[in-house]
Design a protein around this motif. Structure first.
Motif, short mmCIF file in Angstrom:
data_model
loop_
_atom_site.label_atom_id
_atom_site.label_comp_id
_atom_site.label_asym_id
_atom_site.label_seq_id
_atom_site.Cartn_x
_atom_site.Cartn_y
_atom_site.Cartn_z
N ASP A 1 -7.94 -0.46 4.58
CA ASP A 1 -8.51 -0.90 5.77
C ASP A 1 -7.11 -1.85 6.41
O ASP A 1 -7.47 -2.23 7.62
CB ASP A 1 -9.65 -1.81 5.56
CG ASP A 1 -11.02 -1.07 5.70
OD1 ASP A 1 -10.96 0.07 5.85
OD2 ASP A 1 -12.04 -1.63 5.14
N TRP A 2 -6.12 -1.94 5.64
CA TRP A 2 -5.09 -2.66 6.46
C TRP A 2 -4.25 -1.62 7.21
O TRP A 2 -4.18 -0.57 7.03
CB TRP A 2 -4.00 -3.24 5.20
CG TRP A 2 -4.64 -4.46 4.57
CD1 TRP A 2 -5.86 -4.92 4.20
CD2 TRP A 2 -3.87 -5.55 3.90
NE1 TRP A 2 -5.81 -5.98 3.52
CE2 TRP A 2 -4.72 -6.26 3.29
CE3 TRP A 2 -2.26 -5.70 3.92
CZ2 TRP A 2 -4.03 -7.76 2.86
CZ3 TRP A 2 -2.00 -6.98 3.31
CH2 TRP A 2 -2.75 -7.75 2.69
N ASP A 3 -3.73 -2.27 8.28
CA ASP A 3 -3.11 -1.58 9.34
C ASP A 3 -1.62 -0.92 8.67
O ASP A 3 -1.38 0.12 8.86
CB ASP A 3 -2.63 -2.24 10.89
CG ASP A 3 -3.81 -2.61 11.29
OD1 ASP A 3 -4.74 -1.83 11.24
OD2 ASP A 3 -3.69 -3.17 12.57
N SER A 4 -1.09 -1.79 7.89
CA SER A 4 0.23 -1.66 7.26
C SER A 4 0.44 -2.38 5.89
O SER A 4 -0.50 -2.82 5.70
CB SER A 4 1.49 -1.71 8.42
OG SER A 4 1.52 -2.97 8.49
N LEU B 1 -0.96 5.51 -10.48
CA LEU B 1 -1.66 5.18 -11.66
C LEU B 1 -2.36 3.80 -11.76
O LEU B 1 -3.28 3.47 -12.28
CB LEU B 1 -0.47 5.05 -12.53
CG LEU B 1 -0.68 4.56 -14.14
CD1 LEU B 1 -1.63 5.66 -14.88
CD2 LEU B 1 0.63 4.26 -14.96
N PHE B 2 -1.58 2.94 -10.88
CA PHE B 2 -2.51 1.48 -10.75
C PHE B 2 -3.48 1.52 -9.48
O PHE B 2 -4.07 0.20 -9.34
CB PHE B 2 -1.11 0.60 -10.39
CG PHE B 2 -0.32 0.68 -11.64
CD1 PHE B 2 -0.64 0.35 -12.91
CD2 PHE B 2 1.08 0.81 -11.36
CE1 PHE B 2 0.34 0.58 -13.94
CE2 PHE B 2 2.14 0.97 -12.55
CZ PHE B 2 1.67 0.72 -13.78
N ALA B 3 -3.60 2.29 -8.57
CA ALA B 3 -4.40 2.10 -7.53
C ALA B 3 -4.68 3.66 -6.74
O ALA B 3 -3.95 4.31 -6.66
CB ALA B 3 -3.93 1.25 -6.37
N ASP B 4 -5.96 3.84 -6.70
CA ASP B 4 -6.17 5.01 -6.04
C ASP B 4 -5.97 5.11 -4.54
O ASP B 4 -5.51 3.86 -4.01
CB ASP B 4 -7.83 5.60 -6.21
CG ASP B 4 -8.76 4.62 -5.65
OD1 ASP B 4 -8.35 3.94 -4.51
OD2 ASP B 4 -9.91 4.64 -6.22
N LYS B 5 -6.21 6.04 -3.71
CA LYS B 5 -6.05 6.11 -2.28
C LYS B 5 -6.68 5.23 -1.45
O LYS B 5 -6.04 5.03 -0.27
CB LYS B 5 -6.11 7.59 -1.76
CG LYS B 5 -7.68 8.07 -1.78
CD LYS B 5 -7.93 9.36 -1.12
CE LYS B 5 -9.15 9.90 -1.27
NZ LYS B 5 -9.42 11.29 -0.95
N ASN B 6 -7.75 4.72 -1.93
CA ASN B 6 -8.45 3.48 -1.15
C ASN B 6 -7.95 2.23 -1.23
O ASN B 6 -8.11 1.17 -0.33
CB ASN B 6 -9.82 3.31 -1.69
CG ASN B 6 -10.65 4.66 -1.45
OD1 ASN B 6 -10.54 5.28 -0.34
ND2 ASN B 6 -11.54 5.14 -2.43
N TYR B 7 -6.88 2.01 -1.81
CA TYR B 7 -6.23 0.62 -1.98
C TYR B 7 -5.68 0.21 -0.58
O TYR B 7 -5.01 0.89 0.01
CB TYR B 7 -4.87 0.91 -2.91
CG TYR B 7 -4.09 -0.47 -3.22
CD1 TYR B 7 -4.68 -1.63 -3.74
CD2 TYR B 7 -2.83 -0.57 -2.62
CE1 TYR B 7 -3.89 -2.54 -4.03
CE2 TYR B 7 -2.04 -1.65 -2.62
CZ TYR B 7 -2.79 -2.61 -3.67
OH TYR B 7 -1.96 -3.71 -3.75
N LEU B 8 -6.12 -1.00 -0.22
CA LEU B 8 -5.89 -1.58 1.06
C LEU B 8 -6.03 -0.74 2.12
O LEU B 8 -5.30 -0.63 3.22
CB LEU B 8 -4.41 -2.23 0.84
CG LEU B 8 -4.37 -3.37 0.16
CD1 LEU B 8 -2.70 -3.84 -0.14
CD2 LEU B 8 -5.15 -4.50 0.39
N LYS C 1 0.79 -1.27 0.05
CA LYS C 1 0.02 -0.01 -0.12
C LYS C 1 0.93 1.19 -0.09
O LYS C 1 0.42 2.35 -0.51
CB LYS C 1 -0.89 -0.01 1.25
CG LYS C 1 -0.31 0.02 2.56
CD LYS C 1 -1.53 -0.01 3.67
CE LYS C 1 -2.28 1.04 3.65
NZ LYS C 1 -3.30 1.00 4.95
N SER C 2 2.06 1.26 0.59
CA SER C 2 2.80 2.39 0.54
C SER C 2 3.74 2.57 -0.72
O SER C 2 4.23 3.69 -0.85
CB SER C 2 3.76 2.15 1.84
OG SER C 2 4.67 1.37 1.78
N GLU C 3 3.70 1.64 -1.53
CA GLU C 3 4.88 1.43 -2.68
C GLU C 3 3.96 1.70 -3.94
O GLU C 3 4.49 2.05 -5.05
CB GLU C 3 5.63 0.08 -2.80
CG GLU C 3 6.49 0.00 -1.47
CD GLU C 3 7.57 0.91 -1.44
OE1 GLU C 3 7.77 1.51 -2.34
OE2 GLU C 3 7.91 1.09 -0.16
#
Length: 264
Positions: free
Chosen positions: A94-97, A85-92, A79-81
Motif C-alpha cells: 500500500d506504500w506509494d514507493s 525469501l524475507f517477504a512476499d509480494k504484499n510487503y508494503l 519494498k523494491s530491495e
C-alpha cells in the motif's frame, strides 16, 4: 534589544513545539513494564500453566512514520530491495514507493510487514518481538484487571473487533489503555510474535511431534466452550496459518525487551 513574550504567547509556543516533535508519530512514549505472572493457556493438557517473567512492551504498534525512518536507515528492507525469501509480494504493497507511504496516515499502524522485517525493525532498536506467551499474557488485561478473560463484555468487545472492517486504517491509541498501560492490544491490528508458530502441536505438551490441524482452522474455534476460548482460538488459528515471509494487510507488530536484573 529586550524581547517580551506574554504568558499566552509562551503557552502557544510550547504547544507548537510539542506538536512538531510529535508530528508523524515520532516522539511517542516508548515502553511500559509488564509484571510477570502465570496463566493457563488453551493448549496442552489440563493444569498446564505458563510462567511469564517481567518484560517491557511498546505502548503502541509500530506506525507507518516509524517504519519509514527504519527503511530510510536500512535500504535492504525497502519494498523494491527486499528479497522474496524475507517477504512476499504484499510487503508494503500500500506504500506509494520505497520512501513514501502515500495517503496512509503516519500514525496508523504499519501493516503488510513480514515476520523477518518486524524482527529486523525491533533488533535495530536493541529490542525484540514479544514472545507469544508474553503477548497473550499482556492482552488478557482490560482497563482494570490483569486477567479479564472471563469477563463476557470484554470478550464480546474482542469478538466484535474481529468482525469490524478496516480497523488497520485507524490511528494508534484510539482503543482503551489496559491495566499495564498498553493500547491497541485488541481493536486495531493483529500482531506478530517471535514464536508465532510454536503451538503447531498437540498432545500432552508442546514437545509432541504430531501436528494438530484443528487448532489452526475455524474448526478449532467451533469446539470452544466459551467466549474466552473462542477468541483465543481465533488468534492461534490466525498465527498458525502464517509463514514468516507473509505480509498481511491487517497484521502489524510492536517490540518488547527483557527487564535487566538489578541483583548483584
Amino acid at each position: 534589544m529586550s524581547i517580551k513574550m506574554s504568558f499566552s504567547g509562551v503557552f502557544l509556543w510550547v504547544v507548537l513545539l510539542a506538536f512538531t516533535l510529535n508530528a508523524g508519530g515520532q516522539n511517542m512514549p516508548g515502553q511500559v513494564l509488564v509484571k510477570g505472572g502465570s496463566f493457563v493457556p488453551i493448549y496442552g493438557s489440563e493444569g498446564v500453566e505458563i510462567v511469564v517473567e517481567d518484560f517491557k512492551m511498546d505502548k503502541y504498534p509500530v506506525t507507518n512514520a516509524q517504519y519509514l525512518t527504519f527503511v530510510k536507515e536500512n535500504p535492504q528492507w525497502r519494498k523494491s530491495e527486499i528479497k522474496r525469501l524475507f517477504a512476499d509480494k504484499n510487503y508494503l504493497s500500500d506504500w506509494d514507493s520505497d520512501l513514501s507511504y502515500g495517503s496512509l496516515l503516519p500514525k496508523s499502524p504499519v501493516t503488510n510487514i513480514s515476520w523477518f522485517a518486524a524482527k529486523a525493525y525491533c533488533e535495530s532498536k536493541g529490542q525484540r518481538l514479544p514472545a507469544m506467551d508474553e503477548w497473550e499474557y499482556a492482552a488478557m488485561a482490560d482497563e482494570k484487571q490483569k486477567d479479564a478473560r472471563e469477563d463476557s463484555l470484554y470478550n464480546q468487545y474482542i469478538l466484535s473487533w474481529y468482525e469490524a472492517p478496516k480497523t488497520f486504517s485507524n490511528e494508534i491509541g484510539q482503543t482503551f489503555k489496559n491495566y499495564w498501560g498498553l493500547y491497541d492490544m485488541h481493536g486495531l491490528v493483529w500482531e506478530w510474535t517471535m514464536d508465532f508458530n510454536s503451538v503447531m502441536i498437540s498432545g500432552e505438551s508442546r514437545g509432541d511431534v504430531d501436528l494438530d490441524r484443528n487448532l489452526f482452522c475455524a474448526g478449532g474455534a467451533v469446539g470452544a466452550t466459551d467466549l474466552m476460548n473462542y477468541a483465543a482460538f481465533m488468534r492461534y488459528a490466525f498465527r498458525g496459518s502464517l509463514k514468516a515471509n507473509y505480509a498481511v494487510k491487517n497484521l502489524g507488530f510492536r517490540c518488547a525487551e527483557n527487564v535487566k536484573s538489578t541483583t548483584q
